[in-house]
Design a protein around this motif. Structure first.
Motif, PDB file in Angstrom:
ATOM      1  N   ARG A   1       0.822  -1.203   0.000  1.00 31.02           N
ATOM      2  CA  ARG A   1       0.000   0.000   0.000  1.00 31.02           C
ATOM      3  C   ARG A   1       0.861   1.259   0.000  1.00 31.02           C
ATOM      4  O   ARG A   1       1.788   1.385   0.787  1.00 31.02           O
ATOM      5  N   HIS A   2       0.480   2.191  -0.853  1.00 31.48           N
ATOM      6  CA  HIS A   2       1.105   3.514  -0.857  1.00 31.48           C
ATOM      7  C   HIS A   2       0.126   4.495  -0.220  1.00 31.48           C
ATOM      8  O   HIS A   2      -1.029   4.584  -0.637  1.00 31.48           O
ATOM      9  N   HIS A   3       0.580   5.223   0.799  1.00 31.17           N
ATOM     10  CA  HIS A   3      -0.276   6.184   1.495  1.00 31.17           C
ATOM     11  C   HIS A   3      -0.055   7.573   0.899  1.00 31.17           C
ATOM     12  O   HIS A   3       1.051   8.117   0.954  1.00 31.17           O
ATOM     13  N   VAL A   4      -1.118   8.133   0.332  1.00 32.60           N
ATOM     14  CA  VAL A   4      -1.039   9.442  -0.316  1.00 32.60           C
ATOM     15  C   VAL A   4      -2.189  10.303   0.224  1.00 32.60           C
ATOM     16  O   VAL A   4      -3.328  10.192  -0.228  1.00 32.60           O
ATOM     17  N   PRO A   5      -1.924  11.191   1.196  1.00 30.17           N
ATOM     18  CA  PRO A   5      -3.000  11.882   1.925  1.00 30.17           C
ATOM     19  C   PRO A   5      -3.494  13.179   1.299  1.00 30.17           C
ATOM     20  O   PRO A   5      -3.905  14.094   2.002  1.00 30.17           O
ATOM     21  N   THR A   6      -3.481  13.304  -0.021  1.00 27.57           N
ATOM     22  CA  THR A   6      -4.115  14.436  -0.689  1.00 27.57           C
ATOM     23  C   THR A   6      -4.905  13.902  -1.872  1.00 27.57           C
ATOM     24  O   THR A   6      -4.506  12.912  -2.503  1.00 27.57           O
ATOM     25  N   SER A   7      -6.015  14.554  -2.179  1.00 23.18           N
ATOM     26  CA  SER A   7      -6.851  14.085  -3.278  1.00 23.18           C
ATOM     27  C   SER A   7      -6.127  14.185  -4.618  1.00 23.18           C
ATOM     28  O   SER A   7      -6.151  13.248  -5.431  1.00 23.18           O
TER      29      SER A   7
END
Length: 293
Positions: free
Chosen positions: A214-220
């Motif tokens: 999983r890659h966590h990307v916290p912006t839309s």
């Protein structure tokens, strides 16, 4: 029984400032006076109102009084403005919690044409924005829950559609064969560690969840860019996905699969002109941007 306003305001100051000493400085009183006011309010209500941590946090009962204190302050500012007293003409602050995908696609359009209103946005997942309302940290929120927070009203905004997509090269490499099996093992993009959206989609297809890589990307915006770059697949708002589907940067997975997320507007039950103006603008913009509720 009456709730002494000086005690209620002191409780709010402690929560906002984080410590009794900082609240005393903000109120220009001694720390002992702050402690005595909070203790007196706890005795009057018969409830523990604060968790004596660092920073101080309100208990569930404390959240009720903090929310009341913020609403009281809002009404006082509105009244002073209508009376032309000191502070009249200053922008009216309206703190609002909104999820990242709404913020990136349709919500900002609602904020144009609101003279004299200063909107303070707090970005939070739609499943968690109601908690900010409950704590009294915002006056309104875009939520995924139709259940009203105590002291708040609810209006349906519409449904935001999400599409499962991936870069063409990623799909050709990782998503061959039966889609449920492929998604259960392929790299996936998630917003953060609380994001269960992709897993829920895979569970709908009969598997236990998305893959472990999983890659966590916290912006839309970063989320859809990362999917387009081919690091993994993800659920992307239709408004963001369609231009890249047309250009060939993304492909839909499973043909006609999609997920609709219902969104609601919750706000304090407060006769505030500024809050009312923001609410009407948000509902009007959502009506043209989202699918019908």
């Amino acid at each position: 029984m009456e709730l002494p306003l000086d005690q209620v305001r002191t409780l709010l100051a402690v929560v906002d400032e984080g410590t009794f000493d900082a609240a005393a400085a903000a109120l220009h009183v001694t720390p002992s006076a702050v402690s005595q006011r909070v203790k007196a309010l706890e005795q009057r209500t018969g409830r523990v109102l604060l968790r004596r941590t660092k920073p101080v946090r309100p208990t569930e009962s404390g959240e009720v009084l903090v929310r009341f204190a913020r609403q009281l302050a809002r009404l006082e500012r509105d009244a002073r403005g209508e009376l032309g007293m000191s502070g009249a003409g200053e922008p009216t602050r309206v703190p609002v919690a909104v999820n990242a995908d709404s913020l990136a696609t349709w919500f900002l359009g609602a904020l144009t044409g609101l003279p004299g209103v200063c909107v303070e946005l707090r970005r939070e997942d739609e499943d968690h924005t109601a908690a900010l309302l409950r704590e009294g940290l915002v006056m309104a929120a875009v939520t995924s829950s139709p259940d009203a927070v105590p002291g708040c009203s609810v209006r349906a905004l519409g449904r935001m559609r999400y599409l499962p997509v991936a870069a063409p090269e990623f799909a050709a490499t990782h998503l061959t064969g039966a889609l449920p099996d492929a998604l259960a093992g392929a790299p996936v993009i998630v917003f953060d560690r609380r994001d269960d959206f992709q897993d829920a989609f895979v569970r709908r297809l009969g598997r236990s969840g998305a893959g472990p890589l999983r890659h966590h990307v916290p912006t839309s915006e970063g989320f859809v860019d990362t999917v387009t770059a081919g690091l993994g697949w993800g659920m992307v708002p239709q408004a963001q996905a369609e231009p890249r589907l047309r250009s060939g940067e993304l492909v839909r997975l499973g043909g006609d699969l999609w997920v609709d997320v219902p969104l609601y507007w919750q706000q304090w039950k407060l006769d505030s002109p500024a809050l009312g103006a923001v609410a009407e603008a948000v509902v009007r913009t959502a009506a043209s941007a989202l699918r019908r509720p």
